[in-house]
Structure formats: structure tokens, C-alpha cells
Design an enzyme around this catalytic site. Structure first.
Site, PDB file in Angstrom:
ATOM      1  N   ARG A 162       0.908  -1.110   0.030  1.00 29.43           N
ATOM      2  CA  ARG A 162      -0.014  -0.037  -0.238  1.00 29.43           C
ATOM      3  C   ARG A 162       0.871   1.448   0.112  1.00 29.43           C
ATOM      4  O   ARG A 162       0.485   2.270   0.495  1.00 29.43           O
ATOM      5  CB  ARG A 162      -0.965  -0.167   1.264  1.00 29.43           C
ATOM      6  CG  ARG A 162      -1.814  -1.076   1.180  1.00 29.43           C
ATOM      7  CD  ARG A 162      -2.966  -1.296   0.122  1.00 29.43           C
ATOM      8  NE  ARG A 162      -3.762  -2.345   0.136  1.00 29.43           N
ATOM      9  CZ  ARG A 162      -3.212  -3.653  -0.545  1.00 29.43           C
ATOM     10  NH1 ARG A 162      -2.141  -3.487  -1.120  1.00 29.43           N
ATOM     11  NH2 ARG A 162      -4.026  -4.614  -0.256  1.00 29.43           N
ATOM     12  N   SER A 237     -10.883  -0.939   3.742  1.00 30.30           N
ATOM     13  CA  SER A 237      -9.899  -1.132   5.014  1.00 30.30           C
ATOM     14  C   SER A 237      -9.490   0.200   5.370  1.00 30.30           C
ATOM     15  O   SER A 237      -8.693   0.984   4.645  1.00 30.30           O
ATOM     16  CB  SER A 237      -8.854  -1.961   4.749  1.00 30.30           C
ATOM     17  OG  SER A 237      -9.269  -3.291   4.201  1.00 30.30           O
ATOM     18  N   GLU A 333      -4.623   3.482   6.579  1.00 33.94           N
ATOM     19  CA  GLU A 333      -4.355   3.344   4.998  1.00 33.94           C
ATOM     20  C   GLU A 333      -5.137   4.330   4.182  1.00 33.94           C
ATOM     21  O   GLU A 333      -4.707   4.768   3.203  1.00 33.94           O
ATOM     22  CB  GLU A 333      -5.071   1.946   4.583  1.00 33.94           C
ATOM     23  CG  GLU A 333      -4.861   1.693   3.027  1.00 33.94           C
ATOM     24  CD  GLU A 333      -5.553   0.150   2.873  1.00 33.94           C
ATOM     25  OE1 GLU A 333      -5.294  -0.760   3.349  1.00 33.94           O
ATOM     26  OE2 GLU A 333      -6.234   0.325   1.700  1.00 33.94           O
TER      27      GLU A 333
HETATM   28  C1  LIG Z   1     -15.585  -0.686  -0.358  1.00 36.53           C
HETATM   29  C2  LIG Z   1     -14.037  -0.498  -0.652  1.00 36.53           C
HETATM   30  C3  LIG Z   1     -13.105  -1.617  -0.652  1.00 36.53           C
HETATM   31  C4  LIG Z   1     -12.069  -1.139  -1.073  1.00 36.53           C
HETATM   32  N1  LIG Z   1     -10.910  -2.264  -1.078  1.00 36.53           N
HETATM   33  C5  LIG Z   1      -9.737  -2.016  -1.394  1.00 36.53           C
HETATM   34  C6  LIG Z   1      -8.757  -3.312  -1.507  1.00 36.53           C
HETATM   35  O1  LIG Z   1      -9.321  -4.344  -1.780  1.00 36.53           O
HETATM   36  N2  LIG Z   1      -7.597  -2.986  -1.966  1.00 36.53           N
HETATM   37  C7  LIG Z   1      -7.116  -1.696  -2.150  1.00 36.53           C
HETATM   38  O2  LIG Z   1      -5.688  -1.473  -2.374  1.00 36.53           O
HETATM   39  N3  LIG Z   1      -7.943  -0.633  -1.866  1.00 36.53           N
HETATM   40  C8  LIG Z   1      -9.290  -0.928  -1.594  1.00 36.53           C
HETATM   41  N4  LIG Z   1      -9.955   0.330  -1.435  1.00 36.53           N
HETATM   42  C9  LIG Z   1      -9.501   1.814  -1.370  1.00 36.53           C
HETATM   43  C10 LIG Z   1      -9.606   2.371  -2.647  1.00 36.53           C
HETATM   44  O3  LIG Z   1     -10.500   1.814  -3.375  1.00 36.53           O
HETATM   45  C11 LIG Z   1      -8.355   2.426  -3.377  1.00 36.53           C
HETATM   46  O4  LIG Z   1      -7.203   3.144  -2.657  1.00 36.53           O
HETATM   47  C12 LIG Z   1      -8.461   3.150  -4.707  1.00 36.53           C
HETATM   48  O5  LIG Z   1      -7.254   3.079  -5.516  1.00 36.53           O
HETATM   49  C13 LIG Z   1      -8.560   4.789  -4.502  1.00 36.53           C
HETATM   50  O6  LIG Z   1      -8.889   5.293  -5.754  1.00 36.53           O
HETATM   51  P1  LIG Z   1      -9.678   6.721  -5.795  1.00 36.53           P
HETATM   52  O7  LIG Z   1      -9.629   7.032  -7.415  1.00 36.53           O
HETATM   53  O8  LIG Z   1     -11.038   6.740  -5.076  1.00 36.53           O
HETATM   54  O9  LIG Z   1      -8.671   7.419  -5.233  1.00 36.53           O
HETATM   55  P2  LIG Z   1      -8.938   9.103  -4.165  1.00 36.53           P
HETATM   56  O10 LIG Z   1      -9.636   8.598  -2.817  1.00 36.53           O
HETATM   57  O11 LIG Z   1      -9.728   9.932  -4.989  1.00 36.53           O
HETATM   58  O12 LIG Z   1      -7.699   9.398  -3.788  1.00 36.53           O
HETATM   59  C14 LIG Z   1      -6.730   8.582  -3.017  1.00 36.53           C
HETATM   60  C15 LIG Z   1      -5.474   9.594  -3.001  1.00 36.53           C
HETATM   61  O13 LIG Z   1      -4.926   9.728  -4.354  1.00 36.53           O
HETATM   62  C16 LIG Z   1      -4.631  11.069  -4.701  1.00 36.53           C
HETATM   63  N5  LIG Z   1      -4.822  10.955  -5.989  1.00 36.53           N
HETATM   64  C17 LIG Z   1      -6.134  10.617  -6.647  1.00 36.53           C
HETATM   65  N6  LIG Z   1      -6.063  10.805  -8.023  1.00 36.53           N
HETATM   66  C18 LIG Z   1      -4.635  10.993  -8.367  1.00 36.53           C
HETATM   67  C19 LIG Z   1      -3.923  11.025  -9.453  1.00 36.53           C
HETATM   68  N7  LIG Z   1      -4.603  10.863 -10.443  1.00 36.53           N
HETATM   69  N8  LIG Z   1      -2.573  11.487  -9.374  1.00 36.53           N
HETATM   70  C20 LIG Z   1      -2.247  11.357  -8.377  1.00 36.53           C
HETATM   71  N9  LIG Z   1      -2.649  11.443  -7.096  1.00 36.53           N
HETATM   72  C21 LIG Z   1      -4.159  11.193  -6.974  1.00 36.53           C
HETATM   73  C22 LIG Z   1      -5.689  11.838  -3.785  1.00 36.53           C
HETATM   74  O14 LIG Z   1      -5.126  13.002  -3.747  1.00 36.53           O
HETATM   75  C23 LIG Z   1      -5.741  11.067  -2.546  1.00 36.53           C
HETATM   76  O15 LIG Z   1      -4.411  11.446  -1.942  1.00 36.53           O
HETATM   77  C24 LIG Z   1     -11.446   0.073  -0.922  1.00 36.53           C
HETATM   78  C25 LIG Z   1     -12.200   1.214  -0.941  1.00 36.53           C
HETATM   79  C26 LIG Z   1     -13.580   0.860  -0.455  1.00 36.53           C
HETATM   80  C27 LIG Z   1     -14.518   2.093  -0.541  1.00 36.53           C
END
Ligand SMILES: Cc1cc2nc3c(=O)[nH]c(=O)nc-3n(C[C@H](O)[C@H](O)[C@H](O)COP(=O)(O)OP(=O)(O)OC[C@H]3O[C@@H](n4cnc5c(N)ncnc54)[C@H](O)[C@@H]3O)c2cc1C
Length: 337
Positions: A162, A237, A333
């Protein structure tokens, strides 16, 4: 491109927190992104993907740039492999389903993870024995200060559990605009030994499962275990599984011989944070509208109108109790904003 002021982010974060952005803009091309960055050099900026890995504890006093760059294509192939490029704003799960529909292997175990493709390298997302680093080739990212595009190789991303360079050395300096993955066209490397995948596949008596069957099994397991953010606000998580020294583990094991663990190396052991939180008595507890999920101690939830600060307070309470009871510091996380 319209910049909106005092914009509610409630529908842009999976916790469903009603925090406001000072300014908000959605960008649909790298040119738009460049223009926005050039025109707003002095403004603080905040990058938003799918909002599924953040806890907003206050209004965001910045220009929130929602990355909505779309498109995916095959950029190279040989007899065995295909190199697929996706723009950052594509929904990750839809992208995974598309690769499976093309019979491209490698991402199936990461079906149904929320969020955007462009965010996947930030925390090296992973599930069911697979991480993004296993198929990642490179990503392009725009330098926020200079607006130049830079290609980050896998080595430069410095992926860990992570973790990546985007959370450390170049934090808040780059916006990922596209990602390239190397996937298999044949001889897929099936990985079904993790979690309950085999058990789920057996229900459908698949001896040689297809990519689609594995994806379906992962989707079924995830749906049975994790709350859907559409029904109950959450960010998956909330904490990482802590890695502790073997010596420390052996001391705790005397008191808690049943504690689950995974050997990481000769000197390190990973412990499930969910187990620690459950043992600390938090599973299913509710504090107003903030709480811990009844089936998943690792998942903090918003029962309706919790503020980010209330959820953060619960997370701090959990951290302090786990530290006191087990001497283990558990780290968030989720990105706390
Ligand atoms: C129900 C649920 C289940 C999940 N299961 C998992 C799992 O199994 N495994 C896992 O690893 N994660 C899991 N996650 C966490 C999440 O899905 C991941 O971390 C995902 O990659 C976040 O993507 P996002 O676009 O929503 O990020 P955001 O929440 O929009 O951003 C996260 C961070 O990244 C930055 N960011 C966003 N976009 C960019 C970009 N283009 N360039 C640079 N920085 C950026 C943001 O500023 C922020 O700091 C889960 C989340 C939920 C809600």
C-alpha cells in the site's frame, strides 16, 4: 471547464462526508489539466479521483481537481502479452471487466475495488494475492508546478505494501494521467490460492476456471464481506495490516496463541489489523453516526450524518486501544484530509 465555488463533495467521496471544496473543477483531457494548472498557479490544489480512499475531516480550502480523463487502448502486443494503456479517470472495476472481456489476464483478482485507474499506483492497490505492481509497466504523470509530463517506470514508483513514491518522495507534486499494464494473452497466471476463491469456485464446479469465473468469484466474496458505499458510507480497510518484528510477535503469542499471522521474512510478521480491532472490542460498535462495521472490524462506517472528524476520533480511539492492549501501532491506509 467550469470552476464551481463552495462545492459539496458529498457525492465525490465514498464515506459520504458533506465537506465543501473552496473550488471544484472536473478535467477531461491532459490539455485541460495543463490549462487549469497554468491558470491557477498560486492556488493550493487537491487531486480527486473516485474519492474511495479518503476521509474528509474538514472543508478543502483548495482548488479540487477531479481527474476525469477517459479512454483505454492496446499500445503493444506480442504472441503472449498485451500492453494496455488506460487514462487516469477510467473507473477501475469497469476497466478490469473490459480486460477480462478481451481475455487479457492479470487483473481479475482485483475486481470490484472502487476508484479510478489513475489512483491505483498511489497505494499499489491489491487484493486476493495480487497487487498492481505485478502487472504495472509505467505511468505518465503531470508535474503540478511545471505542467510537464513525466513517465514513471515501475522501479521509480518504488512500490511496497500500500505504498509508492507518490505517497512519499513526490507526494502532491504529480498528477497521474495514464497507466500502462502488461497483461497475458494466453497461459494466464491463475492465482486462486488466496482467501476463499477456491471455495467460491467450487460452488460452480470449475476445475479450470476462466478469468471471468475468477472475477465473478472475487466479486461474490467481496459483496458478501464488504459494505457497498452506496448503502453505507465507508472507505474499505481503514487501517493497514501492521508488520511487526518476530520477537514482538512471539511475546504477544504467549498471551494470544490464536492470533493469526503471516510470515513476511525471517524477522518480520504481518498481523491482521481486523483481528486486533475485534479483540480490542470495537467490532460493530457505534458512536453516534460513526462506527465500526458489524462484520468487518477493519471497516469504519458512516451510518448517515457522521462528520469526518467524528470518524477520525473513532479511528484514534481504536489506535490507542490496540496500542495499549497489544503494543502494536496500527496506521491508517485511508488518506486523512
Ligand atoms: C468498499 C471499498 C473497498 C476497497 N477495497 C480495496 C482493496 O481491496 N484493495 C485496495 O488496495 N484498496 C481498496 N480500497 C481503497 C480504494 O478503492 C483504493 O485506494 C483506490 O485506488 C482509490 O482510488 P480513488 O480514485 O477513489 O482515489 P481517491 O480517494 O480519489 O484519492 C486517493 C489519494 O490519491 C490521490 N490521487 C487521486 N487521483 C490521483 C492522480 N490521478 N494522481 C495522483 N494522485 C491522485 C488523492 O489526492 C488522494 O490522496 C477500497 C475502498 C472501498 C470504499
Amino acid at each position: 471547464m467550469t470552476i464551481q465555488n463552495n462545492f459539496s463533495l458529498k457525492n465525490y467521496n465514498t464515506f459520504g462526508i458533506d465537506a465543501k471544496a473552496k473550488q471544484f473543477v472536473a478535467v477531461h483531457s491532459t490539455q485541460d489539466l495543463k490549462t487549469i494548472l497554468q491558470q491557477n498557479q498560486s492556488e493550493p490544489k487537491f487531486i480527486l479521483g473516485g474519492g474511495s480512499n479518503m476521509l474528509l475531516t474538514q472543508d478543502v480550502q483548495a482548488l479540487v481537481i477531479h481527474i476525469d480523463l477517459r479512454g483505454k487502448k492496446v499500445v503493444k502486443e506480442d504472441a503472449d502479452f498485451v500492453w494496455v494503456e488506460s487514462q487516469a479517470g477510467e473507473n477501475w472495476h469497469e476497466f478490469v471487466l473490459w480486460t477480462i472481456s478481451q481475455d487479457f489476464g492479470g487483473l481479475e483478482n482485483m475486481s470490484l475495488i472502487p476508484g479510478n485507474v489513475g489512483t491505483t499506483p498511489v497505494q499499489n492497490i491489491g487484493a486476493y494475492g495480487t497487487e498492481i505492481k505485478d502487472t504495472f509497466v509505467s505511468c505518465d504523470a503531470m508535474n503540478i508546478a511545471s505542467q510537464e509530463l513525466k513517465t514513471f517506470s515501475k522501479e521509480e514508483c518504488n512500490f511496497g505494501y500500500r505504498e509508492s513514491v507518490f505517497k512519499h518522495d513526490v507526494k502532491d507534486q504529480f498528477i497521474i494521467t495514464s497507466v500502462i499494464f502488461k497483461l497475458t494473452k494466453r497461459n494466464h497466471k491463475i492465482n486462486i490460492s488466496y482467501g476463499d476463491i477456491i471455495k467460491e469456485l467450487e460452488k460452480h464446479s470449475s476445475s479450470a476456471p476462466t478469468l471471468k469465473e475468477i472475477s465473478n468469484a472475487v466479486i461474490a466474496i467481496r459483496k458478501s464481506k464488504l459494505p457497498d458505499p452506496k448503502d453505507l458510507g465507508n472507505s474499505g480497510s481503514f487501517f493497514k495490516n501492521p508488520i511487526i518484528s518476530k520477537v514482538h510477535y512471539e511475546k504477544i503469542q504467549v498471551l494470544h496463541p490464536e492470533m493469526p499471522h503471516y510470515i513476511i521474512s525471517e524477522t518480520e510478521v504481518k498481523v491482521p489489523a481486523g483481528w486486533l480491532i475485534e479483540r480490542a472490542g470495537f467490532k460493530g460498535k457505534r458512536f453516534g453516526d460513526a462506527g465500526i462495521h458489524k462484520n468487518q472490524a477493519l471497516v469504519l462506517v458512516n451510518y448517515g450524518n457522521a462528520t469526518g472528524q467524528e470518524i477520525l476520533n473513532v479511528s484514534k480511539d481504536i489506535q490507542a486501544t490496540v496500542l495499549q492492549q497489544f503494543g502494536i501501532a496500527i496506521e491508517a491506509e485511508v488518506n486523512v484530509i
